[in-house]
Scaffold this active site. Structure first.
Site, PDB file in Angstrom:
ATOM      1  N   PRO A   2       0.822  -1.211   0.000  1.00 11.90           N
ATOM      2  CA  PRO A   2       0.000   0.000   0.000  1.00 11.90           C
ATOM      3  C   PRO A   2       0.857   1.262   0.000  1.00 11.90           C
ATOM      4  O   PRO A   2       1.877   1.339   0.672  1.00 11.90           O
ATOM      5  CB  PRO A   2      -0.803  -0.118   1.292  1.00 11.90           C
ATOM      6  CG  PRO A   2      -0.890  -1.582   1.540  1.00 11.90           C
ATOM      7  CD  PRO A   2       0.441  -2.123   1.082  1.00 11.90           C
ATOM      8  N   LYS A  33      -1.937  -5.640   5.913  1.00 14.20           N
ATOM      9  CA  LYS A  33      -0.640  -5.816   5.257  1.00 14.20           C
ATOM     10  C   LYS A  33       0.469  -5.357   6.198  1.00 14.20           C
ATOM     11  O   LYS A  33       0.273  -4.446   6.995  1.00 14.20           O
ATOM     12  CB  LYS A  33      -0.602  -5.033   3.947  1.00 14.20           C
ATOM     13  CG  LYS A  33      -1.653  -5.556   2.959  1.00 14.20           C
ATOM     14  CD  LYS A  33      -1.354  -5.158   1.556  1.00 14.20           C
ATOM     15  CE  LYS A  33      -2.380  -5.799   0.636  1.00 14.20           C
ATOM     16  NZ  LYS A  33      -1.809  -6.205  -0.609  1.00 14.20           N
ATOM     17  N   ILE A  65      -2.117  -3.618  -3.841  1.00 14.22           N
ATOM     18  CA  ILE A  65      -2.344  -4.862  -4.570  1.00 14.22           C
ATOM     19  C   ILE A  65      -3.414  -5.605  -3.777  1.00 14.22           C
ATOM     20  O   ILE A  65      -3.150  -6.156  -2.708  1.00 14.22           O
ATOM     21  CB  ILE A  65      -1.055  -5.700  -4.674  1.00 14.22           C
ATOM     22  CG1 ILE A  65       0.021  -4.934  -5.435  1.00 14.22           C
ATOM     23  CG2 ILE A  65      -1.343  -7.045  -5.350  1.00 14.22           C
ATOM     24  CD1 ILE A  65       1.396  -5.571  -5.378  1.00 14.22           C
ATOM     25  N   ASN A  98      -8.684   8.844  -3.928  1.00 10.84           N
ATOM     26  CA  ASN A  98      -8.865   7.912  -5.044  1.00 10.84           C
ATOM     27  C   ASN A  98      -8.206   6.590  -4.672  1.00 10.84           C
ATOM     28  O   ASN A  98      -7.097   6.577  -4.118  1.00 10.84           O
ATOM     29  CB  ASN A  98      -8.227   8.468  -6.324  1.00 10.84           C
ATOM     30  CG  ASN A  98      -8.967   9.686  -6.824  1.00 10.84           C
ATOM     31  OD1 ASN A  98     -10.182   9.666  -6.957  1.00 10.84           O
ATOM     32  ND2 ASN A  98      -8.240  10.750  -7.090  1.00 10.84           N
TER      33      ASN A  98
END
Length: 115
Positions: A2, A33, A65, A98
């Site tokens: 991230p 994560k 991801i 976003n």
């Protein structure tokens, strides 16, 4: 992997010590994560307006991801808008975030990719 990027017109002098570490830890917890893979980039002092006003605002992006989707993004929005409101004094209605779900083959790291 991230990666959270915050572009803001808040001055550097108003960015509290420890904000990047706090964002890293909170994102690690929210995404599940490891913190070692999370990157945070805060870009202060930007020339920006939101709704025609130069009051504090932020334009952000979260790339990951996986772990990106409707319900997850609402959770991230609540968390991140809350942190930016509390730490940088940016009203949540002056923050856009976003979200980008990255393909592992399109993310390079450590001389290779995550694929």
């Amino acid at each position: 992997m991230p990666m959270f990027i915050v572009n803001t017109n808040v001055p550097r002098s108003s960015v509290p010590e420890g904000l990047l570490s706090e964002l890293t830890q909170q994102l690690a917890q929210a995404t599940g994560k490891p913190a070692q893979y999370i990157a945070v980039h805060v870009v202060p002092d930007q020339l920006m307006t939101f709704s025609g006003s130069s009051d504090p605002c932020a334009l952000c992006s979260l790339h990951s991801i996986g772990k990106i989707g409707g319900a997850q993004n609402r959770t991230y929005s609540k968390l991140l808008c809350g942190l930016l409101a509390d730490r940088l004094r940016i009203s949540p209605d002056r923050i856009y975030i976003n979200y980008y779900d990255m393909n592992a083959a399109n993310v390079g790291w450590n001389g290779s990719t995550f694929a």
